[in-house]
Design a protein around this motif. Structure first.
Motif, PDB file in Angstrom:
ATOM      1  N   GLN A   1      19.387  91.267 -26.300  1.00 55.11           N
ATOM      2  CA  GLN A   1      20.093  90.553 -27.361  1.00 55.11           C
ATOM      3  C   GLN A   1      19.894  89.038 -27.273  1.00 55.11           C
ATOM      4  OE1 GLN A   1      21.657  92.474 -29.677  1.00 55.11           O
ATOM      5  NE2 GLN A   1      20.908  94.182 -28.451  1.00 55.11           N
ATOM      6  N   LEU A   2      19.139  88.586 -26.283  1.00 56.46           N
ATOM      7  CA  LEU A   2      18.995  87.149 -26.061  1.00 56.46           C
ATOM      8  C   LEU A   2      18.364  86.450 -27.261  1.00 56.46           C
ATOM      9  CD1 LEU A   2      17.837  86.770 -22.342  1.00 56.46           C
ATOM     10  CD2 LEU A   2      19.915  85.831 -23.364  1.00 56.46           C
ATOM     11  N   GLU A   3      18.982  85.367 -27.679  1.00 56.59           N
ATOM     12  CA  GLU A   3      18.432  84.502 -28.715  1.00 56.59           C
ATOM     13  C   GLU A   3      17.930  83.181 -28.130  1.00 56.59           C
ATOM     14  OE1 GLU A   3      21.229  84.032 -31.891  1.00 56.59           O
ATOM     15  OE2 GLU A   3      21.678  86.178 -31.983  1.00 56.59           O
ATOM     16  N   THR A   4      18.566  82.742 -27.036  1.00 57.71           N
ATOM     17  CA  THR A   4      18.148  81.515 -26.356  1.00 57.71           C
ATOM     18  C   THR A   4      17.996  81.791 -24.872  1.00 57.71           C
ATOM     19  OG1 THR A   4      19.253  80.030 -27.931  1.00 57.71           O
ATOM     20  CG2 THR A   4      18.786  79.144 -25.746  1.00 57.71           C
ATOM     21  N   LEU A   5      16.802  81.527 -24.345  1.00 52.12           N
ATOM     22  CA  LEU A   5      16.535  81.627 -22.911  1.00 52.12           C
ATOM     23  C   LEU A   5      15.929  80.308 -22.465  1.00 52.12           C
ATOM     24  CD1 LEU A   5      16.411  83.226 -20.263  1.00 52.12           C
ATOM     25  CD2 LEU A   5      14.158  84.059 -20.962  1.00 52.12           C
ATOM     26  N   ASN A   6      16.664  79.589 -21.638  1.00 56.38           N
ATOM     27  CA  ASN A   6      16.231  78.262 -21.202  1.00 56.38           C
ATOM     28  C   ASN A   6      16.178  78.235 -19.676  1.00 56.38           C
ATOM     29  OD1 ASN A   6      15.739  75.562 -20.720  1.00 56.38           O
ATOM     30  ND2 ASN A   6      17.236  74.816 -22.195  1.00 56.38           N
ATOM     31  N   LEU A   7      14.957  78.258 -19.140  1.00 56.01           N
ATOM     32  CA  LEU A   7      14.739  78.188 -17.694  1.00 56.01           C
ATOM     33  C   LEU A   7      13.984  76.921 -17.333  1.00 56.01           C
ATOM     34  CD1 LEU A   7      13.602  81.895 -17.058  1.00 56.01           C
ATOM     35  CD2 LEU A   7      15.918  80.964 -17.075  1.00 56.01           C
ATOM     36  N   SER A   8      14.050  75.925 -18.182  1.00 56.62           N
ATOM     37  CA  SER A   8      13.240  74.713 -18.033  1.00 56.62           C
ATOM     38  C   SER A   8      13.694  73.849 -16.863  1.00 56.62           C
ATOM     39  CB  SER A   8      13.299  73.889 -19.318  1.00 56.62           C
ATOM     40  OG  SER A   8      14.613  73.412 -19.551  1.00 56.62           O
ATOM     41  N   ASN A   9      12.778  72.961 -16.442  1.00 59.44           N
ATOM     42  CA  ASN A   9      13.075  71.931 -15.454  1.00 59.44           C
ATOM     43  C   ASN A   9      13.618  72.504 -14.149  1.00 59.44           C
ATOM     44  OD1 ASN A   9      12.636  69.224 -17.003  1.00 59.44           O
ATOM     45  ND2 ASN A   9      13.775  70.535 -18.418  1.00 59.44           N
TER      46      ASN A   9
ATOM     47  N   LEU B   1      10.499  77.198 -21.234  1.00 63.86           N
ATOM     48  CA  LEU B   1      10.070  77.322 -19.839  1.00 63.86           C
ATOM     49  C   LEU B   1       9.399  76.032 -19.366  1.00 63.86           C
ATOM     50  CD1 LEU B   1       8.455  80.898 -20.031  1.00 63.86           C
ATOM     51  CD2 LEU B   1      10.793  80.309 -19.376  1.00 63.86           C
ATOM     52  N   GLN B   2       9.636  74.935 -20.047  1.00 55.69           N
ATOM     53  CA  GLN B   2       8.919  73.696 -19.756  1.00 55.69           C
ATOM     54  C   GLN B   2       9.264  73.136 -18.376  1.00 55.69           C
ATOM     55  OE1 GLN B   2      10.033  70.211 -22.098  1.00 55.69           O
ATOM     56  NE2 GLN B   2      12.013  71.147 -22.580  1.00 55.69           N
ATOM     57  N   ASN B   3       8.312  72.361 -17.842  1.00 54.42           N
ATOM     58  CA  ASN B   3       8.492  71.631 -16.586  1.00 54.42           C
ATOM     59  C   ASN B   3       8.843  72.553 -15.425  1.00 54.42           C
ATOM     60  OD1 ASN B   3       7.893  69.175 -17.857  1.00 54.42           O
ATOM     61  ND2 ASN B   3      10.030  68.854 -18.431  1.00 54.42           N
ATOM     62  N   ASN B   4       7.962  73.525 -15.204  1.00 53.86           N
ATOM     63  CA  ASN B   4       8.002  74.368 -14.016  1.00 53.86           C
ATOM     64  C   ASN B   4       6.610  74.344 -13.385  1.00 53.86           C
ATOM     65  OD1 ASN B   4      10.701  75.860 -13.622  1.00 53.86           O
ATOM     66  ND2 ASN B   4      10.380  76.018 -15.837  1.00 53.86           N
TER      67      ASN B   4
ATOM     68  N   LEU C   1       6.391  73.908 -31.457  1.00 56.41           N
ATOM     69  CA  LEU C   1       5.429  74.475 -30.512  1.00 56.41           C
ATOM     70  C   LEU C   1       4.974  73.358 -29.599  1.00 56.41           C
ATOM     71  CD1 LEU C   1       3.214  76.709 -32.868  1.00 56.41           C
ATOM     72  CD2 LEU C   1       5.134  77.430 -31.430  1.00 56.41           C
ATOM     73  N   ASN C   2       5.438  73.392 -28.363  1.00 62.63           N
ATOM     74  CA  ASN C   2       5.082  72.354 -27.391  1.00 62.63           C
ATOM     75  C   ASN C   2       4.365  73.027 -26.224  1.00 62.63           C
ATOM     76  OD1 ASN C   2       4.834  70.220 -25.635  1.00 62.63           O
ATOM     77  ND2 ASN C   2       6.945  69.519 -25.849  1.00 62.63           N
ATOM     78  N   LEU C   3       3.050  72.848 -26.187  1.00 61.62           N
ATOM     79  CA  LEU C   3       2.216  73.433 -25.143  1.00 61.62           C
ATOM     80  C   LEU C   3       1.549  72.350 -24.308  1.00 61.62           C
ATOM     81  CD1 LEU C   3       0.488  76.197 -27.324  1.00 61.62           C
ATOM     82  CD2 LEU C   3       2.589  76.381 -26.000  1.00 61.62           C
ATOM     83  N   GLY C   4       2.076  71.140 -24.386  1.00 60.82           N
ATOM     84  CA  GLY C   4       1.453  69.990 -23.738  1.00 60.82           C
ATOM     85  C   GLY C   4       1.477  70.053 -22.221  1.00 60.82           C
ATOM     86  N   THR C   5       0.632  69.215 -21.606  1.00 60.91           N
ATOM     87  CA  THR C   5       0.568  69.042 -20.158  1.00 60.91           C
ATOM     88  C   THR C   5       0.351  70.366 -19.439  1.00 60.91           C
ATOM     89  OG1 THR C   5       2.169  67.231 -20.472  1.00 60.91           O
ATOM     90  CG2 THR C   5       1.576  67.776 -18.226  1.00 60.91           C
ATOM     91  N   ASN C   6      -0.730  71.039 -19.809  1.00 57.17           N
ATOM     92  CA  ASN C   6      -1.201  72.247 -19.147  1.00 57.17           C
ATOM     93  C   ASN C   6      -2.709  72.147 -19.009  1.00 57.17           C
ATOM     94  OD1 ASN C   6       1.029  74.375 -18.707  1.00 57.17           O
ATOM     95  ND2 ASN C   6       1.481  73.649 -20.786  1.00 57.17           N
TER      96      ASN C   6
ATOM     97  N   ASN D   1       5.443  73.350 -22.159  1.00 59.04           N
ATOM     98  CA  ASN D   1       4.805  72.149 -21.646  1.00 59.04           C
ATOM     99  C   ASN D   1       5.181  71.881 -20.192  1.00 59.04           C
ATOM    100  OD1 ASN D   1       7.335  71.627 -23.249  1.00 59.04           O
ATOM    101  ND2 ASN D   1       7.212  69.682 -22.161  1.00 59.04           N
ATOM    102  N   GLY D   2       4.312  71.154 -19.506  1.00 60.63           N
ATOM    103  CA  GLY D   2       4.614  70.739 -18.142  1.00 60.63           C
ATOM    104  C   GLY D   2       4.490  71.854 -17.127  1.00 60.63           C
ATOM    105  N   ASN D   3       3.526  72.760 -17.331  1.00 59.33           N
ATOM    106  CA  ASN D   3       3.240  73.799 -16.360  1.00 59.33           C
ATOM    107  C   ASN D   3       1.779  73.701 -15.940  1.00 59.33           C
ATOM    108  OD1 ASN D   3       5.648  75.733 -15.913  1.00 59.33           O
ATOM    109  ND2 ASN D   3       5.686  75.359 -18.131  1.00 59.33           N
ATOM    110  N   LYS D   4       1.209  74.800 -15.470  1.00 61.99           N
ATOM    111  CA  LYS D   4      -0.194  74.820 -15.061  1.00 61.99           C
ATOM    112  C   LYS D   4      -0.902  75.977 -15.759  1.00 61.99           C
ATOM    113  CE  LYS D   4       1.159  72.944 -10.554  1.00 61.99           C
ATOM    114  NZ  LYS D   4       1.209  73.200  -9.078  1.00 61.99           N
ATOM    115  N   LEU D   5      -0.561  76.218 -17.001  1.00 62.41           N
ATOM    116  CA  LEU D   5      -1.120  77.336 -17.754  1.00 62.41           C
ATOM    117  C   LEU D   5      -2.564  77.054 -18.138  1.00 62.41           C
ATOM    118  CD1 LEU D   5       1.946  77.939 -20.093  1.00 62.41           C
ATOM    119  CD2 LEU D   5       1.385  79.166 -17.991  1.00 62.41           C
ATOM    120  N   ASP D   6      -3.354  78.113 -18.238  1.00 58.81           N
ATOM    121  CA  ASP D   6      -4.732  77.957 -18.672  1.00 58.81           C
ATOM    122  C   ASP D   6      -5.070  79.053 -19.677  1.00 58.81           C
ATOM    123  OD1 ASP D   6      -5.146  80.237 -17.071  1.00 58.81           O
ATOM    124  OD2 ASP D   6      -5.741  79.019 -15.351  1.00 58.81           O
ATOM    125  N   GLY D   7      -6.357  79.215 -19.972  1.00 54.21           N
ATOM    126  CA  GLY D   7      -6.751  80.179 -20.986  1.00 54.21           C
ATOM    127  C   GLY D   7      -6.522  79.635 -22.387  1.00 54.21           C
ATOM    128  N   GLU D   8      -6.572  80.509 -23.367  1.00 54.92           N
ATOM    129  CA  GLU D   8      -6.433  80.114 -24.759  1.00 54.92           C
ATOM    130  C   GLU D   8      -5.088  80.545 -25.326  1.00 54.92           C
ATOM    131  OE1 GLU D   8      -9.744  81.408 -27.091  1.00 54.92           O
ATOM    132  OE2 GLU D   8     -11.229  80.435 -25.787  1.00 54.92           O
TER     133      GLU D   8
END
Length: 289
Positions: free
Chosen positions: A113-121, A145-148, A191-196, A170-177
């Motif tokens: 039922q989750l509408e908001t999941l915030n595990l950032s920083n 999930l930013q800044n992990n 849509l924030n996918l920056g700093t990966n 954003n702010g992770n070490k994700l790669d690929g497309e």
């Protein structure tokens, strides 16, 4: 019981008696609380807000709460493996701005039922759970999930009928497309996918996200051409921020992109038949010849 905004007497520990009078609603946010009295057991509390304290140690297991906010504390353990078993009726769950580490446990996908999941920083590691993409985005409006320290590709497929409005990785070490299935999230606004280390061409397949307001791709390893005719204002009529800096795009001049030189090249989005707005500002259903 609402004890937010430092209205609670200056306990250092949350006393056990307070759980008996919460009556399903307990707000102790923005105090100076550092822990829990020994032997505490959290009863069924529909609304539990402990954000902006100094709580430390392990995360307390909630009991079937609909709203659970543990953000902006000093929790430093990992997420308990069974946490998702207690989120089956939750619509809001936040652990942002703590010192949590380790992988995100698969059980968190049980929060159907989750509408908001915030595990950032935090300091979470490992990959983004495929079930969060395949299953979670069928109900989530916000996935932050930013800044992990998350790594690897964005696995899985965003489902048809994806409900996401905000996706912050954003702010992770994700790669690929970027998965093409992200285009299924038709109501996406941020849509924030920056700093990966994400690569591939400019995501033209997102051109029909008419609600998009913010698109951040800086800095990553995107490449290829952005033609002057490739991005039309009517592709994203509500767009307010687009940040493509510090990639390897070429064609149109965007600051910080190493490959920019010469005249604009062929538009990268030429295959997208975006429809210009009508006189009243709405997008028409048919293309004019």
């Amino acid at each position: 019981m609402d004890g937010g905004k430092r209205q609670v007497p200056q306990f250092e520990l949350i006393p056990n008696w307070i759980w008996n009078i919460s009556n399903g609603y307990l707000n102790l946010s923005s105090n100076l609380l550092v822990g829990f009295q020994q032997g505490f057991v959290i009863p069924i509390v529909g609304y539990l807000d402990l954000h902006s304290n100094q709580l430390r140690g392990e995360i307390p297991i909630p009991t079937e709460g609909a709203y659970v906010d543990y953000s902006r504390n000093n929790f430093s353990s990992s997420i308990p493996a069974e946490i998702g078993n207690y989120l089956s009726s939750a619509w809001f769950f936040s652990l942002s701005y703590n010192n949590l580490s380790g992988p995100i446990p698969p059980s968190i996908c049980s929060g159907s039922q989750l509408e908001t999941l915030n595990l950032s920083n935090n300091r979470f590691s490992g990959t983004i759970l495929q079930c969060l993409i395949d299953k979670g985005t069928a109900t989530l409006s916000v996935l932050n999930l930013q800044n992990n320290s998350l790594t690897g590709n964005i696995m899985g497929a965003f489902p048809e009928g994806c409900t996401l409005r905000t996706l912050e990785l954003n702010g992770n070490k994700l790669d690929g497309e970027i998965p093409n299935s992200l285009a299924n999230c038709a109501n996406a606004e941020v849509l924030n996918l920056g700093t990966n280390n994400i690569n591939g061409n400019f995501p033209c397949f997102l051109a029909n996200l008419s609600e998009l307001r913010i698109l951040v791709l800086r800095p990553n390893k995107f490449r290829g051409n952005i033609g002057r005719g490739g991005i039309h204002y009517y592709l994203w009529p509500k767009l307010q921020i687009i940040d493509l800096a510090l990639n390897n795009f070429n064609g149109t001049s965007f600051q910080g992109n190493n490959g920019l030189y010469g005249a604009p090249l062929t538009p990268c989005c030429k295959e997208v038949e975006a429809t210009p707005p009508t006189m009243d500002g709405r997008q028409s259903d048919t293309n004019e010849n």
